[in-house]
Design a protein around this motif. Structure first.
Motif, PDB file in Angstrom:
ATOM      1  N   ALA A 107       0.871  -1.352  -0.095  1.00 54.56           N
ATOM      2  CA  ALA A 107      -0.143  -0.097  -0.025  1.00 54.56           C
ATOM      3  C   ALA A 107       0.699   1.373   0.036  1.00 54.56           C
ATOM      4  CB  ALA A 107      -1.047   0.048   1.061  1.00 54.56           C
ATOM      5  N   LEU A 108       1.970   1.130   0.790  1.00 49.23           N
ATOM      6  CA  LEU A 108       2.986   2.432   0.727  1.00 49.23           C
ATOM      7  C   LEU A 108       3.612   2.635  -0.470  1.00 49.23           C
ATOM      8  CD1 LEU A 108       4.331   2.071   4.427  1.00 49.23           C
ATOM      9  CD2 LEU A 108       2.826   3.842   3.700  1.00 49.23           C
ATOM     10  N   LEU A 109       3.933   1.758  -0.985  1.00 50.57           N
ATOM     11  CA  LEU A 109       4.823   1.640  -2.348  1.00 50.57           C
ATOM     12  C   LEU A 109       3.633   1.945  -3.548  1.00 50.57           C
ATOM     13  CD1 LEU A 109       7.138  -1.505  -1.925  1.00 50.57           C
ATOM     14  CD2 LEU A 109       7.813   1.147  -1.937  1.00 50.57           C
ATOM     15  N   THR A 110       2.672   1.526  -3.491  1.00 55.59           N
ATOM     16  CA  THR A 110       1.545   1.995  -4.473  1.00 55.59           C
ATOM     17  C   THR A 110       1.208   3.454  -4.062  1.00 55.59           C
ATOM     18  OG1 THR A 110       0.660  -0.273  -4.290  1.00 55.59           O
ATOM     19  CG2 THR A 110      -0.791   1.546  -5.205  1.00 55.59           C
ATOM     20  N   MET A 111       1.033   4.058  -3.010  1.00 53.64           N
ATOM     21  CA  MET A 111       1.045   5.423  -2.842  1.00 53.64           C
ATOM     22  C   MET A 111       2.048   6.282  -3.384  1.00 53.64           C
ATOM     23  SD  MET A 111      -1.160   6.036   0.761  1.00 53.64           S
ATOM     24  CE  MET A 111      -0.366   4.600   1.781  1.00 53.64           C
ATOM     25  N   LEU A 112       3.334   5.767  -3.118  1.00 54.58           N
ATOM     26  CA  LEU A 112       4.372   6.569  -3.632  1.00 54.58           C
ATOM     27  C   LEU A 112       4.473   6.622  -5.220  1.00 54.58           C
ATOM     28  CD1 LEU A 112       6.925   7.669  -2.533  1.00 54.58           C
ATOM     29  CD2 LEU A 112       8.066   5.793  -2.720  1.00 54.58           C
ATOM     30  N   VAL A 113       4.157   5.544  -5.827  1.00 58.45           N
ATOM     31  CA  VAL A 113       4.126   5.316  -7.294  1.00 58.45           C
ATOM     32  C   VAL A 113       3.228   6.169  -7.690  1.00 58.45           C
ATOM     33  CG1 VAL A 113       3.618   4.010  -9.274  1.00 58.45           C
ATOM     34  CG2 VAL A 113       5.148   3.192  -7.480  1.00 58.45           C
ATOM     35  N   LEU A 114       1.720   6.247  -7.316  1.00 57.79           N
ATOM     36  CA  LEU A 114       0.651   7.085  -7.608  1.00 57.79           C
ATOM     37  C   LEU A 114       0.879   8.508  -7.396  1.00 57.79           C
ATOM     38  CD1 LEU A 114      -2.489   4.858  -6.534  1.00 57.79           C
ATOM     39  CD2 LEU A 114      -1.525   5.268  -8.767  1.00 57.79           C
ATOM     40  N   LEU A 115       1.718   9.033  -6.595  1.00 65.61           N
ATOM     41  CA  LEU A 115       2.025  10.235  -6.336  1.00 65.61           C
ATOM     42  C   LEU A 115       3.265  10.944  -7.263  1.00 65.61           C
ATOM     43  CD1 LEU A 115       1.920  10.529  -2.333  1.00 65.61           C
ATOM     44  CD2 LEU A 115       0.513  11.637  -3.869  1.00 65.61           C
ATOM     45  N   GLY A 116       3.866  10.078  -7.296  1.00 63.94           N
ATOM     46  CA  GLY A 116       5.335  10.072  -8.263  1.00 63.94           C
ATOM     47  C   GLY A 116       4.652  10.319  -9.804  1.00 63.94           C
ATOM     48  N   MET A 117       3.570   9.499 -10.212  1.00 62.72           N
ATOM     49  CA  MET A 117       2.941   9.815 -11.486  1.00 62.72           C
ATOM     50  C   MET A 117       2.222  11.142 -11.624  1.00 62.72           C
ATOM     51  SD  MET A 117       1.782   5.704 -12.116  1.00 62.72           S
ATOM     52  CE  MET A 117       0.482   6.116 -13.258  1.00 62.72           C
ATOM     53  N   VAL A 118       1.585  11.405 -10.468  1.00 59.49           N
ATOM     54  CA  VAL A 118       0.739  12.606 -10.507  1.00 59.49           C
ATOM     55  C   VAL A 118       2.016  13.943 -10.716  1.00 59.49           C
ATOM     56  CG1 VAL A 118      -0.392  14.319  -8.992  1.00 59.49           C
ATOM     57  CG2 VAL A 118      -1.157  11.816  -9.093  1.00 59.49           C
ATOM     58  N   LEU A 119       2.948  13.846  -9.831  1.00 63.19           N
ATOM     59  CA  LEU A 119       3.993  14.913  -9.952  1.00 63.19           C
ATOM     60  C   LEU A 119       4.609  15.058 -11.117  1.00 63.19           C
ATOM     61  CD1 LEU A 119       5.522  14.543  -6.542  1.00 63.19           C
ATOM     62  CD2 LEU A 119       3.946  16.474  -7.556  1.00 63.19           C
ATOM     63  N   TRP A 120       4.896  14.080 -11.892  1.00 63.30           N
ATOM     64  CA  TRP A 120       5.664  14.104 -13.173  1.00 63.30           C
ATOM     65  C   TRP A 120       4.727  13.906 -14.481  1.00 63.30           C
ATOM     66  CZ3 TRP A 120       8.026  11.755  -8.743  1.00 63.30           C
ATOM     67  CH2 TRP A 120       9.136  12.343  -8.348  1.00 63.30           C
ATOM     68  N   ALA A 121       3.551  13.950 -14.171  1.00 61.95           N
ATOM     69  CA  ALA A 121       2.493  13.989 -15.526  1.00 61.95           C
ATOM     70  C   ALA A 121       2.454  15.120 -16.083  1.00 61.95           C
ATOM     71  CB  ALA A 121       1.297  13.413 -15.009  1.00 61.95           C
TER      72      ALA A 121
END
Length: 121
Positions: A107-121
């Motif tokens: 769950a923590l890693l999924t949140m990190l990936v999703l936040l990263g995708m939002v930031l770099w989109a």
């Protein structure tokens, strides 16, 4: 705002992983323990319970509190359970729950990936 989310998730990962790293890098000991009581906390206006467990180590009684709270005092006082802890760190003893901790990290890693995708989109 997204960077604050990334920072919070990274902090949560660090808090969770700092002790698990010791568990993963050292051999572990399995010991029988007995439930001697329950610690209580409040969660959303309801009482939550975590088992207080005692085990013997070289003639000394070591007490640890389970990391998982529930809505009822479970397991009952007097129940015997197995705990694992890394050699030399009986203070890190806990009931083995590998699936639970895998889900926490996922769950923590999924949140990190999703936040990263939002930031770099």
């Amino acid at each position: 705002m997204g960077w604050i989310g990334v920072a919070l998730v990274l902090f949560a990962l660090w808090v969770t992983a700092r002790r698990d790293w010791v568990r993963l890098t050292r051999a572990s000991v399995r010991v029988p323990a007995k439930v001697v009581g329950h610690s209580t906390s409040w969660d959303d206006g309801q009482r939550a319970y975590a088992a207080r467990l005692v085990f013997d180590l070289d003639g000394q009684s070591i007490e640890v509190v389970d990391q998982v709270f529930s809505s009822r005092p479970n397991p009952p006082i007097g129940a015997e359970l197995w705990l694992n802890y890394p050699i030399g760190r009986p203070d890190l003893a806990r009931i083995p729950r590998p699936v639970t901790w895998l889900l926490v990290y996922a769950a923590l890693l999924t949140m990190l990936v999703l936040l990263g995708m939002v930031l770099w989109a």
